[in-house]
Scaffold this motif. Structure first.
Motif, PDB file in Angstrom:
ATOM      1  N   ARG A   1     -10.563 -22.791 -13.510  1.00 31.04           N
ATOM      2  CA  ARG A   1     -10.432 -24.313 -13.126  1.00 31.04           C
ATOM      3  C   ARG A   1      -9.413 -24.435 -12.059  1.00 31.04           C
ATOM      4  NH1 ARG A   1      -9.896 -30.145 -15.968  1.00 31.04           N
ATOM      5  NH2 ARG A   1      -9.182 -31.178 -14.216  1.00 31.04           N
ATOM      6  N   TYR A   2      -8.026 -23.805 -12.590  1.00 33.86           N
ATOM      7  CA  TYR A   2      -6.831 -24.042 -11.776  1.00 33.86           C
ATOM      8  C   TYR A   2      -7.050 -23.178 -10.248  1.00 33.86           C
ATOM      9  CZ  TYR A   2      -3.852 -26.094 -15.538  1.00 33.86           C
ATOM     10  OH  TYR A   2      -3.579 -26.881 -16.100  1.00 33.86           O
TER      11      TYR A   2
ATOM     12  N   LEU B   1      -2.168 -32.370 -13.396  1.00 35.57           N
ATOM     13  CA  LEU B   1      -2.893 -32.135 -12.328  1.00 35.57           C
ATOM     14  C   LEU B   1      -3.745 -33.182 -11.837  1.00 35.57           C
ATOM     15  CD1 LEU B   1      -3.642 -29.995 -10.011  1.00 35.57           C
ATOM     16  CD2 LEU B   1      -5.250 -29.212 -11.579  1.00 35.57           C
ATOM     17  N   ASP B   2      -4.517 -33.983 -12.725  1.00 37.96           N
ATOM     18  CA  ASP B   2      -5.237 -34.952 -12.245  1.00 37.96           C
ATOM     19  C   ASP B   2      -4.410 -36.120 -11.677  1.00 37.96           C
ATOM     20  OD1 ASP B   2      -7.543 -33.513 -12.928  1.00 37.96           O
ATOM     21  OD2 ASP B   2      -7.698 -34.452 -14.829  1.00 37.96           O
TER      22      ASP B   2
ATOM     23  N   LYS C   1      -3.022 -35.215  -8.439  1.00 37.77           N
ATOM     24  CA  LYS C   1      -4.252 -35.177  -7.296  1.00 37.77           C
ATOM     25  C   LYS C   1      -4.391 -36.513  -6.856  1.00 37.77           C
ATOM     26  CE  LYS C   1      -7.763 -33.098  -8.270  1.00 37.77           C
ATOM     27  NZ  LYS C   1      -8.902 -32.453  -9.017  1.00 37.77           N
TER      28      LYS C   1
ATOM     29  N   GLU D   1      -9.223 -25.545  -8.009  1.00 34.98           N
ATOM     30  CA  GLU D   1      -8.536 -26.729  -7.848  1.00 34.98           C
ATOM     31  C   GLU D   1      -7.498 -26.362  -6.552  1.00 34.98           C
ATOM     32  OE1 GLU D   1      -8.747 -29.725  -8.832  1.00 34.98           O
ATOM     33  OE2 GLU D   1      -9.844 -29.767 -10.693  1.00 34.98           O
TER      34      GLU D   1
END
Length: 180
Positions: A17-18, A171-172, A175, A21
């Motif tokens: 996932r990282y 992270l979310d 973003k 992203e």
């Protein structure tokens, strides 16, 4: 506590996932900071890579080697450490550490640096996992974590997966700042 292969699989999914992203971001996105107290997305990635490569994995390895960096196997976790490992994850709260040269990661030089760093962590996690599967953790000693107390080799290994999953919240949030 989950077994080593389950932890490794969860960790590898987090890294996938990282990387996904990361592929959706450009270097400007990775370096953008809301203010001087906040980390950029790139700094968060650097933190994940560096903490695994220079703290968590070496401490797991120290435990397995029973070297001079360890404490006796009877040493215990703090109450926070016990709570964390019983839950199998960090609480979904923001942890804020004041900016400092010792703790604040440098920004990345490139996206490639981050991808390479994540790959290094995965490779080292796989090596440690294979050792953990062969050596009974009961034979290892412990290394003290500054907040969680004395952790054995497997707990340091598990901590990496928990740490990577916890930073998805950051992270979310970061973003969302890109959309402003």
């Amino acid at each position: 506590m989950r077994n080593t292969s389950e932890v490794l699989q969860s960790f590898e999914s987090s890294v996938e996932r990282y990387v996904a992203e990361l592929n959706a971001l450009n270097i400007e996105d990775l370096l953008r900071k809301e203010n001087d107290e906040e980390w950029s997305i790139g700094q968060m990635y650097m933190h994940l890579i560096q903490s695994a490569l220079f703290m968590h994995l070496p401490n797991s390895e120290h435990c397995l080697a029973n070297n001079e960096n360890t404490v006796h196997a009877d040493a215990e976790k703090t109450e926070l450490g016990k709570t964390l490992f019983e839950a199998g994850q960090f609480p979904p709260i923001r942890v804020k550490v004041p900016a400092s040269p010792q703790y604040t990661p440098l920004p990345p030089e490139s996206k490639a640096q981050l991808v390479e760093g994540l790959q290094q962590v995965v490779e080292r996690m796989r090596r440690v996992a294979s050792i953990l599967e062969e050596v009974p953790v009961s034979t290892s000693r412990k290394v003290s974590h500054p907040r969680f107390g004395a952790l054995d080799a497997k707990e340091w290994f598990v901590l990496i997966d928990m740490h990577y999953r916890h930073h998805f919240l950051q992270l979310d949030r970061l973003k969302l700042n890109l959309e402003k």
